[in-house]
Design a protein around this motif. Structure first.
Motif, short mmCIF file in Angstrom:
data_model
loop_
_atom_site.label_atom_id
_atom_site.label_comp_id
_atom_site.label_asym_id
_atom_site.label_seq_id
_atom_site.Cartn_x
_atom_site.Cartn_y
_atom_site.Cartn_z
N GLU A 271 -7.26 56.48 4.02
CA GLU A 271 -5.87 56.94 3.94
C GLU A 271 -5.73 58.35 4.50
O GLU A 271 -6.11 59.33 3.87
CB GLU A 271 -5.36 56.88 2.50
N LEU A 272 -5.17 58.41 5.69
CA LEU A 272 -4.90 59.68 6.36
C LEU A 272 -3.46 59.65 6.87
O LEU A 272 -2.97 58.61 7.31
CB LEU A 272 -5.84 59.89 7.55
N PRO A 273 -2.79 60.80 6.87
CA PRO A 273 -1.42 60.84 7.38
C PRO A 273 -1.41 61.09 8.88
O PRO A 273 -2.43 61.44 9.48
CB PRO A 273 -0.83 62.03 6.63
N ASN A 274 -0.25 60.93 9.47
CA ASN A 274 -0.02 61.46 10.81
C ASN A 274 0.74 62.77 10.66
O ASN A 274 1.19 63.13 9.57
CB ASN A 274 0.74 60.46 11.68
N ASP A 275 0.88 63.50 11.76
CA ASP A 275 1.57 64.79 11.70
C ASP A 275 3.04 64.59 11.35
O ASP A 275 3.70 63.69 11.88
CB ASP A 275 1.47 65.50 13.05
N ILE B 108 -2.63 66.22 -0.99
CA ILE B 108 -3.60 66.47 0.08
C ILE B 108 -3.11 65.83 1.37
O ILE B 108 -3.13 66.45 2.44
CB ILE B 108 -4.98 65.91 -0.31
N SER B 109 -2.67 64.59 1.27
CA SER B 109 -2.16 63.89 2.45
C SER B 109 -0.98 64.63 3.06
O SER B 109 -0.91 64.82 4.28
CB SER B 109 -1.75 62.46 2.05
N CYS C 262 -1.87 72.16 6.90
CA CYS C 262 -2.42 73.07 5.90
C CYS C 262 -3.94 72.98 5.85
O CYS C 262 -4.52 71.91 6.08
CB CYS C 262 -1.88 72.75 4.51
N PHE C 263 -4.58 74.08 5.53
CA PHE C 263 -5.99 74.06 5.15
C PHE C 263 -6.04 73.56 3.71
O PHE C 263 -5.25 73.98 2.87
CB PHE C 263 -6.58 75.47 5.26
#
Length: 402
Positions: free
Chosen positions: A196-200, A306-307, A314-315
């Motif tokens: 599970e990762l987002p896009n910009d 976080i996502s 963001c860091f």
């Protein structure tokens, strides 16, 4: 009412959740914009629910009986249910699986309706036996042996899992858990790991005069609010006047967060704000914190903050319990032990803030949110039709894992 019934019966994709939240609405809007006729039915709403957005979408708060009849009387090609190890939603999942299988059996002979697939997206990382033991002890005060109840719950979870046609896992920990739960039959033949990762995010905001740090989420112990406030206090002492701090959320420790913010001019707090405010403050921020604290019965799955932080460049400062911990480490983010001392964490963050990463993030994100990629695969007519989340193209190169 008749209009709602018509929309539900005419939908080829149903998502039936026990609890829905704002991100479900965002994904539903995206799917329908992309030409997918999907309807969301849900039993209750999470604290971040967006009622105004819900009115614009085919998302309806309905009971289990409505969902069952929608499946039986409609013609859905696929129905997405809550994952089996989500114990509060297990009774609903059992009822939905029973309705779908019964409907498929009774209508198969007529040839007038295609078979309905049961699909699922999984993130759970706590074994249902542990959750069942805790639930039983809470109900009985520990006066009755929990073994039989835990045995029954585990078998019901396995029953639902065995009836799922297609399942996508959002983290390696979740896939490992379900592998351990599964009987000798193993996981559903059609299963896939889609981290599970987002896009910009394409939102914009002005740049603050000072680098901004942010927390978004529940004001609670398990989301690490106490250690966060101690860490920020240490940063304020060791690097006075260098940063701005933003708290966004709602929860049981809201009073503690509000009191801490009121005494400090460099701290802003927003209690349960609109999504536009959250996007604005995330875009302004350089560092996002989620210092989750695991318990015997809970561990951070991914962490929506976080996502969202990643989507806004963001860091990330997170504890090791999140399902994204390995990815965060590989991509040069700061992953720390849950019991780290606030003073030590403050030193590490200050060192990072002076490093080269301040200008640009050190990670690359896919062009499509991986949850949407999972949706594409879960609801696709054929399991070999999947989506490459790094270029947005639909490919037919997926080999099912056995």
């Amino acid at each position: 009412m008749s209009e709602i019934v018509g929309k539900v019966r005419g939908s080829r994709q149903l998502a039936v959740y026990s609890v829905a939240r704002a991100e479900h609405l965002e994904r539903l809007a995206l799917r329908n914009e992309n030409g997918n006729s999907q309807v969301l039915l849900y039993g209750s709403e999470y604290y971040d629910w967006d009622s105004a957005k819900q009115k614009e979408l085919p998302a309806y708060r309905k009971g289990l009986a409505f969902a069952v009849f929608a499946i039986i009387l409609g013609d859905p090609r696929s129905v997405e249910i809550n994952e089996p190890a989500n114990l509060p939603a297990l009774p609903r999942a059992i009822a939905l699986v029973s309705a779908i299988r019964t409907s498929n059996y009774l209508l198969a002979w007529s040839g007038s309706r295609s078979r309905t697939r049961i699909v699922c997206y999984a993130l759970e990382n706590v074994h249902p036996r542990s959750s069942a033991l805790r639930k039983w002890n809470a109900l009985t005060g520990g006066k009755l042996p929990p073994g039989p109840f835990a045995w029954l719950v585990l078998r019901l979870v396995r029953l639902v899992l065995s009836q799922i046609d297609r399942i996508a896992f959002g983290s390696p920990e979740s896939m490992e858990l379900y592998g351990a739960i599964a009987t000798r039959r193993g996981l559903p033949r059609q299963h896939r790991l889609i981290l599970e990762l987002p896009n910009d995010c394409n939102c914009s905001a002005d740049t603050p005069e000072k680098p901004q740090m942010i927390f978004v989420g529940q004001f609670s112990e398990r989301k690490g609010l106490p250690i966060l406030l101690e860490t920020w206090e240490q940063i304020r002492l060791k690097a006075p006047g260098q940063f701005k701090y933003v708290l966004i959320g709602i929860g049981s420790l809201e009073k503690q967060a509000t009191l801490w913010a009121e005494d400090r001019s460099d701290v802003s707090i927003y209690v349960d704000p609109a999504r536009s405010v959250i996007h604005r403050e995330l875009r302004r921020s350089k560092v996002l914190y989620l210092l989750s604290q695991s318990t015997d019965h809970w561990q951070e799955q991914i962490g929506l903050p976080i996502s969202e932080g990643l989507a806004h460049d963001c860091f990330i400062v997170a504890t090791s319990g999140t399902g994204l911990a390995s990815w965060l480490r590989l991509n040069h983010q700061l992953v720390v032990p849950e019991d780290i001392a606030p003073a030590d964490l403050a030193d590490q963050v200050i060192n990072k803030m002076t490093a080269e990463w301040v200008g640009e993030p050190l990670y690359s994100l896919p062009n499509m949110h991986s949850r949407e990629a999972a949706n594409e695969w879960l609801h696709a007519p054929h399991s070999n039709s999947t989506t490459n989340i790094f270029d947005g193209k639909v490919e037919a190169s997926f080999e099912e894992k056995s």
